[in-house]
Design a protein around this motif. Structure first.
Motif, PDB file in Angstrom:
ATOM      1  N   LYS A 208      31.474  33.754   9.768  1.00 23.45           N
ATOM      2  CA  LYS A 208      32.438  34.139  10.782  1.00 23.45           C
ATOM      3  C   LYS A 208      31.874  33.751  12.130  1.00 23.45           C
ATOM      4  O   LYS A 208      30.774  34.157  12.491  1.00 23.45           O
ATOM      5  N   SER A 209      32.620  32.957  12.890  1.00 23.42           N
ATOM      6  CA  SER A 209      32.194  32.570  14.225  1.00 23.42           C
ATOM      7  C   SER A 209      32.753  33.558  15.243  1.00 23.42           C
ATOM      8  O   SER A 209      33.625  34.374  14.933  1.00 23.42           O
ATOM      9  N   VAL A 210      32.221  33.488  16.465  1.00 25.73           N
ATOM     10  CA  VAL A 210      32.679  34.356  17.547  1.00 25.73           C
ATOM     11  C   VAL A 210      33.056  33.515  18.761  1.00 25.73           C
ATOM     12  O   VAL A 210      32.548  32.417  18.962  1.00 25.73           O
ATOM     13  N   ARG A 211      33.969  34.063  19.544  1.00 34.21           N
ATOM     14  CA  ARG A 211      34.271  33.502  20.861  1.00 34.21           C
ATOM     15  C   ARG A 211      33.559  34.388  21.876  1.00 34.21           C
ATOM     16  O   ARG A 211      33.978  35.535  22.110  1.00 34.21           O
ATOM     17  N   ASN A 212      32.492  33.873  22.456  1.00 39.88           N
ATOM     18  CA  ASN A 212      31.641  34.699  23.310  1.00 39.88           C
ATOM     19  C   ASN A 212      32.374  35.287  24.509  1.00 39.88           C
ATOM     20  O   ASN A 212      32.101  36.408  24.923  1.00 39.88           O
ATOM     21  N   ASP A 213      33.311  34.524  25.072  1.00 34.27           N
ATOM     22  CA  ASP A 213      34.028  35.040  26.230  1.00 34.27           C
ATOM     23  C   ASP A 213      34.895  36.239  25.865  1.00 34.27           C
ATOM     24  O   ASP A 213      34.991  37.210  26.630  1.00 34.27           O
ATOM     25  N   VAL A 214      35.495  36.196  24.679  1.00 32.74           N
ATOM     26  CA  VAL A 214      36.339  37.315  24.240  1.00 32.74           C
ATOM     27  C   VAL A 214      35.470  38.529  23.904  1.00 32.74           C
ATOM     28  O   VAL A 214      35.815  39.670  24.239  1.00 32.74           O
ATOM     29  N   VAL A 215      34.331  38.298  23.250  1.00 27.30           N
ATOM     30  CA  VAL A 215      33.413  39.397  22.939  1.00 27.30           C
ATOM     31  C   VAL A 215      32.939  40.072  24.220  1.00 27.30           C
ATOM     32  O   VAL A 215      32.918  41.307  24.329  1.00 27.30           O
ATOM     33  N   ALA A 216      32.563  39.273  25.213  1.00 26.07           N
ATOM     34  CA  ALA A 216      32.095  39.826  26.490  1.00 26.07           C
ATOM     35  C   ALA A 216      33.206  40.628  27.175  1.00 26.07           C
ATOM     36  O   ALA A 216      32.961  41.722  27.711  1.00 26.07           O
TER      37      ALA A 216
END
Length: 290
Positions: A208-216
């Motif tokens: 599973k990958s992440v979108r760092n901007d959305v996580v932040a």
């Protein structure tokens, strides 16, 4: 490169229909889901709420599409429903998966877990969880199956420190790790360090990958875990900001055998499940050799 004779590739139905957020993908049918899984090049599937509960019906629907069940989520409730009730439910779950030909059972302790304010176990709770998981591992072995624990956001086994404690308290011959790149990245852990540490006890993998901007944004805004999912925190390998090449390299170096599963919950109205499944399949072919 991973050994294609020992490692098999599956995908989870959560990209088509989300069991925790049932409005996401409510319009997508079970048949559409498994047909698009097969069409995009996967040979395995985990189980979602829309899957038939009858073993023979489910096996027939999967077989004609060249798919096999590899695992299904088990919600352990040792800390809420108690030991005996949880073990009874686990045996029923184990037997259902065994009848489908699955070799792996993935569990997470959900008793007292909240997608937001995670529980922190007391010494007594750790002891109960370890006892229960050891017994589940023994029961899985009775059917020549493997019991894995899924570290998960919002639970008492989320951080690297908590994974360390779980691994320390449980029998390494009975309890294994379901390694999930996305949950470690979202939690802010060093996903590669965890994998290097426990590669020999990893028996199932969620990619599973992440979108760092959305996580932040989600963390800054105090989003719940499920609100972060809805906002697009996760995506498939080949998209987002997680580099899977080191993960595949570490697994290969340690002779990993078993399933790797694309499991990236998104809003299918925004991220077409079939198109993202094809994206993930092509990326894994290029980077892992599968």
């Amino acid at each position: 490169m991973l050994d294609a004779n020992k490692v098999r590739l599956a995908i989870a139905p959560i990209a088509w229909t989300n069991d925790d957020l049932p409005d996401l993908g409510a319009e997508n049918t079970f048949e559409q889901c498994i047909s698009e899984m097969a069409l995009s090049g996967f040979t395995g599937s985990e189980i979602g709420n829309k899957y038939p509960k009858d073993v023979e019906t489910l096996k027939q629907k999967l077989a004609i599409r060249g798919l096999q069940i590899c695992n299904a989520w088990f919600s352990s409730t040792l800390l809420s429903e108690g030991y005996d009730a949880t073990i009874k439910a686990f045996i029923e779950h184990r037997d259902f998966l065994h009848a489908l030909g699955a070799k792996v059972i993935g569990a997470s302790e959900q008793g007292n877990s909240i997608f937001g304010d995670k529980p922190v176990y007391s010494e007594e709770e750790w002891a109960l969880v370890a006892r229960g998981f050891n017994e589940m591992g023994r029961l899985a072995r009775e059917k020549d199956m493997i019991f894995t624990v899924h570290h998960h956001m919002g639970t008492g086994v989320q951080t690297e420190e908590e994974i360390d404690r779980l691994m320390e308290l449980t029998d390494p011959n009975l309890v294994y790790l379901l390694y999930d790149t996305g949950h470690l990245a979202f939690s802010g852990e060093d996903a590669l360090r965890v994998l290097r540490k426990y590669a020999k006890r990893v028996k199932h993998v969620h990619l599973k990958s992440v979108r760092n901007d959305v996580v932040a944004k989600a963390k800054a805004g105090g989003y719940s875990f499920l609100d972060a999912v809805r906002a697009g925190a996760f995506t498939v390998p080949g998209d987002g900001d997680f580099d899977f090449q080191p993960v595949f390299d570490i697994l290969a170096e340690n002779g990993y055998e078993g399933w790797v599963v694309v499991e990236a919950e998104q809003d299918p109205a925004k991220a077409n499940p079939f198109e993202y499944a094809v994206m993930a399949r092509e990326y894994i072919r290029r980077t892992a050799g599968l």
